[in-house]
Design a protein around this motif. Structure first.
Motif, PDB file in Angstrom:
ATOM      1  N   UNK A 465       1.087  -1.083  -0.185  1.00 14.56           N
ATOM      2  CA  UNK A 465      -0.449  -0.150   0.205  1.00 14.56           C
ATOM      3  C   UNK A 465       0.690   1.818   0.160  1.00 14.56           C
ATOM      4  N   UNK A 466       1.906   0.814   0.958  1.00 11.13           N
ATOM      5  CA  UNK A 466       2.786   1.775   0.426  1.00 11.13           C
ATOM      6  C   UNK A 466       3.405   2.387  -0.601  1.00 11.13           C
ATOM      7  N   UNK A 467       3.017   1.781  -1.921  1.00 10.30           N
ATOM      8  CA  UNK A 467       4.031   2.434  -2.595  1.00 10.30           C
ATOM      9  C   UNK A 467       2.617   2.950  -3.960  1.00 10.30           C
ATOM     10  N   UNK A 468       1.710   3.202  -3.249  1.00 14.81           N
ATOM     11  CA  UNK A 468       0.428   4.198  -4.247  1.00 14.81           C
ATOM     12  C   UNK A 468       0.678   5.368  -3.712  1.00 14.81           C
ATOM     13  N   UNK A 469       1.286   6.504  -4.661  1.00 19.34           N
ATOM     14  CA  UNK A 469       1.336   7.375  -3.905  1.00 19.34           C
ATOM     15  C   UNK A 469       0.896   8.361  -3.505  1.00 19.34           C
ATOM     16  N   UNK A 470      -0.474   8.308  -4.716  1.00 19.16           N
ATOM     17  CA  UNK A 470      -1.750   9.202  -4.787  1.00 19.16           C
ATOM     18  C   UNK A 470      -2.395   8.828  -3.837  1.00 19.16           C
ATOM     19  N   UNK A 471      -2.471   8.328  -2.621  1.00 16.61           N
ATOM     20  CA  UNK A 471      -3.585   7.851  -1.982  1.00 16.61           C
ATOM     21  C   UNK A 471      -3.204   9.056  -0.629  1.00 16.61           C
ATOM     22  N   UNK A 492       3.447   7.493   2.045  1.00 15.79           N
ATOM     23  CA  UNK A 492       2.975   8.134   1.607  1.00 15.79           C
ATOM     24  C   UNK A 492       2.106  10.262   1.808  1.00 15.79           C
ATOM     25  N   UNK A 493       3.478  10.343   0.962  1.00 15.28           N
ATOM     26  CA  UNK A 493       3.133  11.742   1.331  1.00 15.28           C
ATOM     27  C   UNK A 493       1.790  12.858   1.193  1.00 15.28           C
ATOM     28  N   UNK A 494       0.633  12.408   0.389  1.00 15.07           N
ATOM     29  CA  UNK A 494      -0.378  12.198  -0.075  1.00 15.07           C
ATOM     30  C   UNK A 494      -1.672  12.236   0.780  1.00 15.07           C
ATOM     31  N   UNK A 495      -0.626  11.604   2.131  1.00  9.57           N
ATOM     32  CA  UNK A 495      -1.683  10.822   2.901  1.00  9.57           C
ATOM     33  C   UNK A 495      -2.094  11.733   3.660  1.00  9.57           C
TER      34      UNK A 495
END
Length: 624
Positions: A465-471, A492-495
C-alpha cells in the motif's frame, strides 16, 4: 464448425482490394443455456453449447420472432447475481467482426415475458431494448454490431435496468473483411456500427441472406421487406437477368437483392420513404441500385437526385453510367446527422420520368468508449476473489464503461494522457467482505481513496500500500487486521486521513506517521491494544533485537526448569523426613522398654562386682 464469411461493399469510388485469407475466417456461434452442441434448420448451422459458463441460469426458451434461430434454450441473469453479467470470449483473432445477439423469453408463466435491459459490446453501450420488442418481426428481435476486436477477447455484457431479468438465446461472432462498410474518415478508429434496419425494396416478404442464395460471407443477414414506399406511383419491377457486380465492389451482397426494385411510374414523380430514428444520432446510410428496367438501355436515360431530409446528398445519379452498365450493382453511402426523429429519403428524377431503388441499409454510428487499463481490471478481479465479493455487486465486464453502468463501489476517472479509464477510488464499507487484503491492490496505482471499513478482513496490512503515491484516504477501521503497521505507509506523502481503529494491530506506530500529525493529518489508531509510540497511545518499552528476544526466551525456559527441579528435590526430601518421623513415632514403646532392661542389667552387674570385692577384702569365709 460452419464458417460464415462476410464481405461488404465499399464506399463508391473508394475501391480496396479484397484480402486473401490464408485460413477460413473466425466464426463462433453459441446456443445459450444448451447442454449439448446443436444444429439449427434450414442450413444445419452448428451452435456450440455454453454449459461450462458459470453465470446466469439456463432455461427453456420461447422464440419471440421467426428471425430468431430455431433453438430451445436460453440463459437469463437474475438481479441477485448482480446488475452486470457478461460473456467474455477469449482467443478471438485480431480483426473486424460482425456480432449478433439474439434475445429470448423464458418459457415459464412466472417470468416477466418481456425484460428490458441494456447491451454493451467491449464496454460500449450499443442498444437498449424498447418496450414491445418481443412482438416485432424485425431488427428489434436481435442486435447486430460491426466492431474491430484488437486485444484477443470479446466482451458482451447485459445490464439490468430493473425491468426483468436479461435473457439471451444465442450469440454469433463472425469475422468479416477489414474494409467492410467503409464509410470514410474515422472508420475503424473508435467507431462501432449498429444495424438499425435493412430493407429490400419491392420484396413482399422478409428474407434472410440464405433465401437470396447469398455468398457464404454473409448469408444469414436479415432483410426486411419494403413492398412499397406508400405512394400511388410506386411500382415493383423485377428481372431474371444476371446482375453483374460493380468492379469496385466485392461479392458480398447477394445477386437476388438487385433483381427486385421499386420504381415511380407517374411523370416526374418522386420516390420518398420516411424512417423513424433516434434523435441526435449519426447514421451511415447505404443505398443499393441496379438498372433492371428493360425500358432503360444505356447511359443518360435515367438521372435523379438523392435528397436526405430535404438536402441533396447525391446529385445527378445515373446508375448505368456510375455502375458501368445496366444490370450492374451500384452502392452509394453517406453519413447523416439526425436532429429529429425522422429520416426521409427522396429520389427526384431530373432526366427521364422515373426513379428506381433496390435496397436500403441504415446503420447507427456509435462512438466507442475508452476502456479501463487492463492491469487495473485484473487487480480488481483479484480483489473480488480474495475478499469474497457478494454476487449482488456484480463486478463483471469493464468497471468504468459503459458510463451508465459502472461497478458498484468503484470510482473512475478518464486519463487523457493514456486515453484510458483508471480507478481512483474504492468504497466497499459494510459489505460483509472476508479474507485478506492482497498485495495486488498496489496495482491500482491511481487510487486516491480506499474505504474498506466495517468488514471482517483479517491478516496483515500489505506493505505494498505504501507504493500508491496518490493515496490520500485509507480507512481500514473495524476489521480484524493484525500484526504491525507497515513502515511503508509513512512514505505516503499525500496521505491526509488514516483510520486503523477497531483492529488487532500491535507494535510501534511508524515515526513518519506520527510526525505527520503535526501537519494537520487525521489519524485514528484507537481500539488496538498492542499499538504504542505516539501521543494518545501507551509508551513503547526498549526495543530488543530478535537475537535478544530469543536469548530471553531460552533463559526463561532454563530458569523455569531449574526451579521445577529444585522444587521437586525439596518436595521429595520433605517426604522422606516425614516418613522417617512417622516410623519413629510408631516404634516408640518398644524402644522405651528395651532402654529400662539394659539399665537394670547394668545395675545388677554393678552390685555383683561390689560383693566380690568385699569377700576378697574380708578374707576366707568362716563357713568354708
Amino acid at each position: 464448425m460452419l464458417k460464415i464469411e462476410l464481405l461488404l461493399l465499399l464506399l463508391p469510388f473508394y475501391f480496396a482490394p479484397m484480402p486473401s485469407f490464408a485460413r477460413a475466417p473466425y466464426a463462433l456461434r453459441i446456443s445459450c443455456g444448451a447442454r449439448d452442441d446443436v444444429h439449427s434448420p434450414p442450413t444445419n448451422t452448428l451452435w456450440y453449447k455454453d454449459f461450462a459458463y458459470t453465470g446466469g441460469v439456463p432455461a427453456n426458451a420461447t422464440r419471440p420472432s421467426f428471425i430468431t434461430p430455431s433453438l430451445d434454450t436460453l440463459r437469463y441473469f437474475p438481479l441477485s447475481e448482480g446488475p452486470e453479467n457478461c460473456y467474455n470470449i477469449n482467443k478471438v483473432p485480431r480483426g473486424h467482426y460482425l456480432v449478433r445477439i439474439y434475445f429470448g423469453l423464458v418459457e415459464e408463466p412466472s417470468f416477466d415475458n418481456e425484460p428490458l435491459f441494456d447491451v454493451s459490446i467491449e464496454g460500449t453501450l450499443i442498444y437498449s431494448l424498447p418496450s414491445g420488442w418481443s412482438s416485432h418481426d424485425d431488427e428489434q428481435a436481435f442486435l447486430e454490431g460491426l466492431i474491430f476486436l484488437k486485444d484477443g477477447t470479446a466482451s458482451l455484457c447485459f445490464h439490468s435496468t430493473g425491468h426483468g431479468d436479461p435473457a439471451i438465446l444465442a450469440i454469433e461472432i463472425l469475422q468479416i473483411d477489414n474494409r467492410a462498410y467503409y464509410f470514410g474518415k474515422g472508420y475503424g478508429q473508435g467507431t462501432i456500427l449498429r444495424t438499425d434496419r435493412r430493407l429490400s425494396c419491392g420484396a413482399k416478404d422478409p428474407k434472410f441472406g440464405v433465401d437470396y442464395s447469398a455468398d457464404h460471407w454473409g448469408g444469414d443477414r436479415f432483410w426486411n421487406s419494403l413492398p412499397t414506399f406508400g405512394q400511388s406511383s410506386d411500382q415493383v419491377i423485377s428481372t431474371t437477368n444476371s446482375i453483374k457486380k460493380a468492379s469496385q465492389a466485392p461479392n458480398f451482397y447477394p445477386e437476388a437483392l438487385y433483381q427486385t426494385a421499386l420504381i415511380s411510374t407517374d411523370t416526374q414523380s418522386d420516390l420518398a420513404y420516411a424512417m423513424e430514428v433516434e434523435p441526435t444520432r449519426n447514421y451511415s446510410l447505404w443505398l443499393h441500385f441496379a438498372e433492371i428496367d428493360p425500358s432503360v438501355t444505356g447511359v443518360g436515360e435515367r438521372v435523379f437526385d438523392v435528397l436526405i431530409n430535404g438536402d441533396i446528398a447525391f446529385r445527378d445519379v445515373d446508375i448505368a453510367s456510375m455502375a458501368g452498365d445496366i444490370n450492374t450493382a451500384l452502392v452509394l453511402n453517406t453519413t447523416v446527422a439526425v436532429s429529429g426523429r425522422s429520416l426521409t429519403i427522396t429520389l427526384h428524377p431530373t432526366k427521364g420520368n422515373h426513379a428506381i431503388i433496390n435496397a436500403i441499409e441504415l446503420l447507427e454510428l456509435v462512438l466507442a468508449e475508452s476502456k479501463t487499463l487492463p492491469d487495473e481490471i485484473r487487480a480488481l478481479q483479484r480483489l473480488k476473489n480474495t475478499l469474497g465479493l457478494p454476487l449482488r455487486l456484480g463486478w463483471n465486464g469493464d468497471p468504468c464503461v459503459p458510463e451508465q453502468h459502472p461497478w458498484s463501489g468503484v470510482d473512475c476517472q478518464y486519463d487523457r494522457n493514456i486515453s484510458k479509464h483508471v480507478i481512483d477510488g474504492l468504497d466497499l464499507d459494510n459489505q460483509g467482505l472476508r479474507g485478506s487484503l492482497p498485495n495486488d491492490i498496489s496495482r491500482l496505482h491511481h487510487l486516491q481513496s480506499i474505504n474498506l471499513s466495517g468488514n471482517s478482513i483479517s491478516g496483515l496490512i500489505p506493505s505494498s500500500l505504501g507504493t500508491i503515491n496518490s493515496l490520500e484516504t485509507l480507512d481500514l477501521s473495524f476489521n480484524a487486521f493484525n500484526g504491525s503497521i507497515p513502515e511503508s505507509l509513512g512514505q505516503l506523502t499525500s496521505l491526509r486521513r488514516l483510520e486503523l481503529n477497531g483492529n488487532s494491530l500491535s507494535g510501534r506506530v511508524p515515526a513518519a506517521l506520527g510526525g505527520r500529525l503535526l501537519h494537520g493529518a487525521s489519524f485514528n489508531f484507537t481500539d488496538n491494544a498492542g499499538l504504542c509510540g505516539i501521543p494518545g497511545l501507551p509508551p513503547c518499552g526498549p526495543r530488543l533485537s530478535v537475537g535478544a528476544k530469543i536469548g530471553i526466551a531460552l533463559g526463561s525456559c532454563v530458569a523455569f526448569l531449574v526451579i521445577v527441579t529444585c522444587l521437586t528435590c525439596w518436595w521429595k526430601r520433605r517426604q522422606n523426613i516425614l516418613r522417617a518421623q512417622r516410623i519413629a513415632a510408631r516404634d516408640a514403646p518398644y524402644a522405651k522398654a528395651r532402654t529400662h532392661f539394659n539399665r537394670d542389667v547394668q545395675m545388677t552387674r554393678h552390685h555383683g562386682h561390689e560383693h566380690s570385692r568385699t569377700a576378697a577384702e574380708n578374707g576366707p569365709s568362716l563357713l568354708a
